[in-house]
Design a protein around this motif. Structure first.
Motif, PDB file in Angstrom:
ATOM      1  N   GLY A  36      42.563  40.068  42.052  1.00  0.00           N
ATOM      2  CA  GLY A  36      42.151  38.683  42.257  1.00  0.00           C
ATOM      3  C   GLY A  36      40.953  38.547  43.167  1.00  0.00           C
ATOM      4  O   GLY A  36      40.774  37.520  43.811  1.00  0.00           O
TER       5      GLY A  36
ATOM      6  N   GLU B 143      39.523  31.701  38.735  1.00  0.00           N
ATOM      7  CA  GLU B 143      39.907  33.008  38.184  1.00  0.00           C
ATOM      8  C   GLU B 143      39.550  33.087  36.704  1.00  0.00           C
ATOM      9  O   GLU B 143      39.094  34.118  36.230  1.00  0.00           O
ATOM     10  CB  GLU B 143      41.413  33.258  38.370  1.00  0.00           C
TER      11      GLU B 143
ATOM     12  N   LEU C 252      36.129  39.392  38.058  1.00  0.00           N
ATOM     13  CA  LEU C 252      37.397  39.340  38.784  1.00  0.00           C
ATOM     14  C   LEU C 252      38.145  40.664  38.630  1.00  0.00           C
ATOM     15  O   LEU C 252      38.310  41.155  37.518  1.00  0.00           O
ATOM     16  CB  LEU C 252      38.254  38.194  38.224  1.00  0.00           C
TER      17      LEU C 252
ATOM     18  N   GLU D  79      42.849  28.624  40.377  1.00  0.00           N
ATOM     19  CA  GLU D  79      43.264  29.022  39.028  1.00  0.00           C
ATOM     20  C   GLU D  79      42.098  28.938  38.046  1.00  0.00           C
ATOM     21  O   GLU D  79      41.855  29.857  37.262  1.00  0.00           O
ATOM     22  CB  GLU D  79      44.405  28.101  38.570  1.00  0.00           C
TER      23      GLU D  79
ATOM     24  N   ARG E 210      42.852  34.802  45.283  1.00  0.00           N
ATOM     25  CA  ARG E 210      44.300  34.585  45.370  1.00  0.00           C
ATOM     26  C   ARG E 210      44.804  34.378  46.793  1.00  0.00           C
ATOM     27  O   ARG E 210      45.817  33.723  46.998  1.00  0.00           O
ATOM     28  CB  ARG E 210      45.037  35.764  44.731  1.00  0.00           C
TER      29      ARG E 210
END
Length: 141
Positions: free
Chosen positions: A71, A60, A67, A57, A46
């Motif tokens: 983040g 993740e 994770l 994105e 992040r």
């Protein structure tokens, strides 16, 4: 600051990757009790300025259970008995994960079933129905 190349367009700073060395479990004899050969690699997705937002994105989503809620991707490597090879293995796993996140999945175009495929499906259902109906007790007239 040295950078680690991921793809021709993406590279990450070495200081974005944090390594921690811990004692490995498993075989290794007396050595396993003395040397911290396992590697725990951490990468903050992040807050990484090196990754485009879309890649971060997807990364993740791909990371799954690796994770944390903050983040941070945590990768552990302890398959080798020496620290340098475990470091390399952990970094390689992170880079592979980032590379997988760079691929943009194609949008699915909804299509309709063809008339012939509908007929084939219904014929199959009719045949199957006949097979099942024939399994009952024979009727005696």
């Amino acid at each position: 600051m040295p950078r680690i190349p991921v793809t021709p367009h993406i590279s990450i700073d070495e200081d974005e990757v944090e390594e921690r060395f811990v004692r490995a479990s498993g075989p290794g004899g007396q050595n396993v009790n003395k040397v911290s050969s396992a590697v725990e690699l951490r990468f903050d997705v992040r807050h990484s300025p090196s990754l485009p937002a879309a890649v971060a994105e997807r990364l993740e989503r791909l990371a799954g259970s690796r994770l944390t809620q903050e983040g941070v991707i945590v990768i552990q490597a302890q398959e080798y008995r020496d620290q340098p090879r475990n470091r390399e293995a952990a970094l390689q796993r992170l880079l592979d994960l980032i590379r997988d996140a760079t691929f943009v999945p194609k949008k699915r175009k909804p299509t309709k079933a063809t008339f012939a495929s509908k007929i084939r499906r219904l014929d199959g259902k009719t045949k199957r129905s006949g097979v099942k109906a024939a399994r009952g007790r024979p009727k005696i007239d």
